[in-house]
Design a protein around this motif. Structure first.
Motif, PDB file in Angstrom:
ATOM      1  N   MET A 258       0.866  -1.174   0.000  1.00  0.00           N
ATOM      2  CA  MET A 258       0.000   0.000   0.000  1.00  0.00           C
ATOM      3  C   MET A 258       0.900   1.220   0.000  1.00  0.00           C
ATOM      4  SD  MET A 258      -2.645   1.465   2.853  1.00  0.00           S
ATOM      5  CE  MET A 258      -3.947   0.324   2.522  1.00  0.00           C
ATOM      6  N   ALA A 259       0.884   1.949  -1.094  1.00  0.00           N
ATOM      7  CA  ALA A 259       1.800   3.086  -1.222  1.00  0.00           C
ATOM      8  C   ALA A 259       1.176   4.353  -0.668  1.00  0.00           C
ATOM      9  CB  ALA A 259       2.163   3.292  -2.690  1.00  0.00           C
ATOM     10  N   TYR A 260       1.919   5.022   0.209  1.00  0.00           N
ATOM     11  CA  TYR A 260       1.531   6.382   0.583  1.00  0.00           C
ATOM     12  C   TYR A 260       1.896   7.221  -0.647  1.00  0.00           C
ATOM     13  CZ  TYR A 260       1.755   5.547   5.795  1.00  0.00           C
ATOM     14  OH  TYR A 260       1.605   5.163   7.105  1.00  0.00           O
ATOM     15  N   SER A 261       1.012   7.284  -1.613  1.00  0.00           N
ATOM     16  CA  SER A 261       1.391   7.868  -2.912  1.00  0.00           C
ATOM     17  C   SER A 261       1.375   9.384  -2.888  1.00  0.00           C
ATOM     18  CB  SER A 261       0.427   7.369  -3.991  1.00  0.00           C
ATOM     19  OG  SER A 261       0.477   5.970  -4.084  1.00  0.00           O
ATOM     20  N   ALA A 262       0.238   9.932  -2.456  1.00  0.00           N
ATOM     21  CA  ALA A 262       0.098  11.387  -2.430  1.00  0.00           C
ATOM     22  C   ALA A 262       0.170  11.830  -0.978  1.00  0.00           C
ATOM     23  CB  ALA A 262      -1.222  11.802  -3.061  1.00  0.00           C
ATOM     24  N   LYS A 263       1.391  12.083  -0.548  1.00  0.00           N
ATOM     25  CA  LYS A 263       1.613  12.449   0.850  1.00  0.00           C
ATOM     26  C   LYS A 263       2.176  13.864   0.906  1.00  0.00           C
ATOM     27  CE  LYS A 263       4.148  11.201   4.997  1.00  0.00           C
ATOM     28  NZ  LYS A 263       4.906  10.182   5.717  1.00  0.00           N
TER      29      LYS A 263
ATOM     30  N   GLU B  82       0.187  16.682  -9.633  1.00  0.00           N
ATOM     31  CA  GLU B  82       1.379  16.095  -9.003  1.00  0.00           C
ATOM     32  C   GLU B  82       0.987  14.859  -8.192  1.00  0.00           C
ATOM     33  OE1 GLU B  82       3.231  18.951  -6.434  1.00  0.00           O
ATOM     34  OE2 GLU B  82       4.891  17.623  -5.902  1.00  0.00           O
ATOM     35  N   ALA B  83      -0.131  14.954  -7.510  1.00  0.00           N
ATOM     36  CA  ALA B  83      -0.621  13.807  -6.738  1.00  0.00           C
ATOM     37  C   ALA B  83      -1.008  12.668  -7.677  1.00  0.00           C
ATOM     38  CB  ALA B  83      -1.819  14.218  -5.884  1.00  0.00           C
ATOM     39  N   LEU B  84      -1.674  13.024  -8.759  1.00  0.00           N
ATOM     40  CA  LEU B  84      -2.112  11.987  -9.702  1.00  0.00           C
ATOM     41  C   LEU B  84      -0.897  11.313 -10.343  1.00  0.00           C
ATOM     42  CD1 LEU B  84      -5.139  13.850 -11.351  1.00  0.00           C
ATOM     43  CD2 LEU B  84      -5.081  12.409  -9.296  1.00  0.00           C
ATOM     44  N   ARG B  85       0.130  12.093 -10.596  1.00  0.00           N
ATOM     45  CA  ARG B  85       1.347  11.536 -11.185  1.00  0.00           C
ATOM     46  C   ARG B  85       2.027  10.559 -10.220  1.00  0.00           C
ATOM     47  NH1 ARG B  85       6.900  14.523 -12.460  1.00  0.00           N
ATOM     48  NH2 ARG B  85       7.591  13.245 -14.206  1.00  0.00           N
ATOM     49  N   GLU B  86       2.083  10.954  -8.959  1.00  0.00           N
ATOM     50  CA  GLU B  86       2.663  10.060  -7.949  1.00  0.00           C
ATOM     51  C   GLU B  86       1.881   8.748  -7.888  1.00  0.00           C
ATOM     52  OE1 GLU B  86       5.296  10.167  -6.166  1.00  0.00           O
ATOM     53  OE2 GLU B  86       5.942  12.239  -5.893  1.00  0.00           O
ATOM     54  N   VAL B  87       0.568   8.859  -7.959  1.00  0.00           N
ATOM     55  CA  VAL B  87      -0.284   7.663  -7.918  1.00  0.00           C
ATOM     56  C   VAL B  87      -0.020   6.777  -9.131  1.00  0.00           C
ATOM     57  CG1 VAL B  87      -2.683   6.903  -8.161  1.00  0.00           C
ATOM     58  CG2 VAL B  87      -2.098   8.674  -6.479  1.00  0.00           C
ATOM     59  N   ARG B  88       0.025   7.407 -10.312  1.00  0.00           N
ATOM     60  CA  ARG B  88       0.268   6.630 -11.544  1.00  0.00           C
ATOM     61  C   ARG B  88       1.618   5.931 -11.494  1.00  0.00           C
ATOM     62  NH1 ARG B  88      -0.535  11.232 -14.479  1.00  0.00           N
ATOM     63  NH2 ARG B  88      -2.740  11.624 -14.826  1.00  0.00           N
ATOM     64  N   LEU B  89       2.620   6.650 -11.013  1.00  0.00           N
ATOM     65  CA  LEU B  89       3.960   6.060 -10.929  1.00  0.00           C
ATOM     66  C   LEU B  89       3.955   4.861  -9.974  1.00  0.00           C
ATOM     67  CD1 LEU B  89       6.164   9.281 -10.781  1.00  0.00           C
ATOM     68  CD2 LEU B  89       6.288   7.497 -12.542  1.00  0.00           C
ATOM     69  N   ASP B  90       3.306   5.036  -8.828  1.00  0.00           N
ATOM     70  CA  ASP B  90       3.282   3.943  -7.848  1.00  0.00           C
ATOM     71  C   ASP B  90       2.572   2.717  -8.425  1.00  0.00           C
ATOM     72  OD1 ASP B  90       4.745   5.387  -6.079  1.00  0.00           O
ATOM     73  OD2 ASP B  90       3.106   5.815  -4.681  1.00  0.00           O
TER      74      ASP B  90
ATOM     75  N   ALA C 183      11.320  18.856   0.896  1.00  0.00           N
ATOM     76  CA  ALA C 183      12.035  18.479  -0.320  1.00  0.00           C
ATOM     77  C   ALA C 183      11.676  17.075  -0.801  1.00  0.00           C
ATOM     78  CB  ALA C 183      13.542  18.587  -0.100  1.00  0.00           C
ATOM     79  N   TYR C 184      10.905  16.336  -0.006  1.00  0.00           N
ATOM     80  CA  TYR C 184      10.456  15.030  -0.516  1.00  0.00           C
ATOM     81  C   TYR C 184       8.945  14.837  -0.444  1.00  0.00           C
ATOM     82  CZ  TYR C 184      12.191  13.839   4.290  1.00  0.00           C
ATOM     83  OH  TYR C 184      12.494  13.813   5.625  1.00  0.00           O
ATOM     84  N   GLN C 185       8.284  15.389   0.570  1.00  0.00           N
ATOM     85  CA  GLN C 185       6.817  15.290   0.576  1.00  0.00           C
ATOM     86  C   GLN C 185       6.243  16.414  -0.290  1.00  0.00           C
ATOM     87  OE1 GLN C 185       5.851  15.325   4.776  1.00  0.00           O
ATOM     88  NE2 GLN C 185       6.618  13.253   5.086  1.00  0.00           N
ATOM     89  N   GLN C 186       4.965  16.249  -0.685  1.00  0.00           N
ATOM     90  CA  GLN C 186       4.393  17.190  -1.643  1.00  0.00           C
ATOM     91  C   GLN C 186       4.002  18.519  -1.000  1.00  0.00           C
ATOM     92  OE1 GLN C 186       2.084  13.592  -3.724  1.00  0.00           O
ATOM     93  NE2 GLN C 186       1.277  15.593  -4.256  1.00  0.00           N
ATOM     94  N   ASP C 187       4.076  19.554  -1.816  1.00  0.00           N
ATOM     95  CA  ASP C 187       3.669  20.898  -1.394  1.00  0.00           C
ATOM     96  C   ASP C 187       2.141  20.972  -1.390  1.00  0.00           C
ATOM     97  OD1 ASP C 187       3.172  23.572  -1.055  1.00  0.00           O
ATOM     98  OD2 ASP C 187       4.337  24.233  -2.800  1.00  0.00           O
ATOM     99  N   PRO C 188       1.553  21.337  -0.245  1.00  0.00           N
ATOM    100  CA  PRO C 188       0.085  21.441  -0.207  1.00  0.00           C
ATOM    101  C   PRO C 188      -0.470  22.337  -1.310  1.00  0.00           C
ATOM    102  CG  PRO C 188       0.963  21.593   2.019  1.00  0.00           C
ATOM    103  CD  PRO C 188       2.153  21.578   1.085  1.00  0.00           C
ATOM    104  N   ALA C 189       0.300  23.311  -1.729  1.00  0.00           N
ATOM    105  CA  ALA C 189      -0.177  24.227  -2.767  1.00  0.00           C
ATOM    106  C   ALA C 189       0.189  23.762  -4.176  1.00  0.00           C
ATOM    107  CB  ALA C 189       0.396  25.621  -2.521  1.00  0.00           C
ATOM    108  N   GLY C 190       0.831  22.613  -4.286  1.00  0.00           N
ATOM    109  CA  GLY C 190       1.241  22.121  -5.600  1.00  0.00           C
ATOM    110  C   GLY C 190       0.044  21.719  -6.437  1.00  0.00           C
ATOM    111  N   PRO C 191       0.255  21.554  -7.745  1.00  0.00           N
ATOM    112  CA  PRO C 191      -0.853  21.158  -8.622  1.00  0.00           C
ATOM    113  C   PRO C 191      -1.383  19.773  -8.258  1.00  0.00           C
ATOM    114  CG  PRO C 191       1.244  21.080  -9.800  1.00  0.00           C
ATOM    115  CD  PRO C 191       1.533  21.677  -8.466  1.00  0.00           C
ATOM    116  N   VAL C 192      -2.699  19.587  -8.367  1.00  0.00           N
ATOM    117  CA  VAL C 192      -3.282  18.281  -8.048  1.00  0.00           C
ATOM    118  C   VAL C 192      -2.703  17.208  -8.962  1.00  0.00           C
ATOM    119  CG1 VAL C 192      -5.411  16.943  -7.875  1.00  0.00           C
ATOM    120  CG2 VAL C 192      -5.393  19.327  -7.176  1.00  0.00           C
TER     121      VAL C 192
END
Ligand code: PBG
Length: 328
Positions: A194-199, A234-242, A223-232
């Motif tokens: 279970m990947a913590y993908s969008a953290k 980015e979360a979807l990309r992390e999920v796809r990669l995982d 520098a490793y967890q996502q920026d709360p203000a980053g584009p959504v």
């Protein structure tokens, strides 16, 4: 027909308890809930966590009891976090067969058998003396690729000790692939990830760092967890990669402040999606309730319903056992 009065009346379906119950679309179930627990090496009494009233750092013995109670309440899973007696730069206790999580896993196996899924957080921050989620370079940056080997070793040690699912939370690039390869090479091809993908790099983790004694000793995790203000995206990309790396389930974390991300992830994937109702979410409710400012039980249930409605199949929550009991 009297045009002054509405013929369409949404309130008809809300009038009685039985009507509301019948049409309810979101029903949290005990089996959807995962209980995060902390187990600390070398203590003889459970230690309360000041910023998380009701949550403790467990002894091996009290953890067995908590696992048993969760299983009895019908909770779906339990997620172990370990606090070792000794920390060092490489987080040696993370993959030590006698490390606290590995020992606790063997304790619990006898206690709960297959009645709930025993999972482990796979990361280094609880084990490193500097409190970061990975190994550091000479200049104090987190070294992504060197860290992957440590995660792989930790995941294998956890699986060998009886973890039925591992959950990498460190937000290193390639961590799912590294862990998948290591599990497969060591006879654990059947253990899901279970990947913590969008953290997100979130202030809502504050109380957890007391509970797990893992606040970074310098800097932060931005520098490793996502920026709360980053584009959504980015979360979807992390999920796809995982998913491409072999994740069997994905997670969005924290939960309540990221329901929009959760919904978009839910709509993107066809694997189970988990949401982590984190320590800060827990602490805020407990603090306000202790002051008599909110209705604790209703707020807890309403927040869990909201997280489910936004698309979570699974919810990690420190209230898992309590809520499971209430639901059944
Ligand atoms: C990292 C990890 C953290 C949490 C879960 N796994 C801390 C962090 O990233 O700083 C936070 C959980 C919570 O706040 O309840 N091992």
């Amino acid at each position: 027909m009297n045009a002054r009065f509405p013929q369409v009346r949404p309130r008809r379906l809300r009038r009685t308890e039985a009507m509301r119950r019948m049409v309810a679309g979101t029903r949290p179930h005990p089996a959807d809930l995962i209980l995060p627990v902390f187990v600390k090496e070398g203590i003889v009494e459970p230690q309360p966590v000041a910023s998380m009233p009701g949550v403790v750092q467990h002894t091996r013995e009290s953890l067995r009891k908590a696992a048993h109670e969760a299983a009895e309440a019908g909770v779906g899973g339990i997620m172990l976090f370990g606090i070792p007696a000794h920390k060092d730069a490489r987080g040696s206790a993370a993959d030590d067969p006698d490390g606290i999580v590995q020992v606790a896993l063997r304790d619990i196996a006898g206690e709960v058998g297959d009645s709930l899924v025993v999972m482990t957080d796979t990361c280094l921050d609880e084990y490193t003396d500097h409190g970061h989620c990975g190994l550091l370079t000479d200049t104090g940056e987190v070294d992504n690729d060197a860290t992957l080997e440590r995660y792989a070793a930790a995941a294998v040690a956890q699986a060998a000790a009886g973890a039925q699912m591992v959950a990498p939370s460190g937000m290193m690039d390639g961590q799912v692939a590294a862990i998948r390869a290591a599990l497969d090479a060591n006879g654990f091809a059947d253990i899901p990830i279970m990947a913590y993908s969008a953290k997100y790099a979130s202030a809502f983790y504050g109380p957890f760092r007391d509970a797990a004694e893992c606040a970074p000793q310098f800097g932060d995790r931005a520098a490793y967890q996502q920026d709360p203000a980053g584009p959504v995206g980015e979360a979807l990309r992390e999920v796809r990669l995982d998913l491409a790396e072999g994740a069997d389930a994905v997670m969005v974390k924290p939960a309540l402040a990221y329901l929009d991300v959760l919904r978009q992830v839910r709509d993107l994937v066809d694997v189970p999606v988990a949401a982590y109702q984190v320590s800060g979410e827990y602490a805020m409710v407990e603090a306000a309730a202790a002051n008599g400012w909110i209705d604790r039980e209703r707020i807890i249930m309403e927040s869990l319903v909201a997280i489910r409605r936004a698309g979570a199949d699974l919810i990690l929550t420190y209230w898992a056992t309590e809520v499971a009991r209430r639901l059944s």
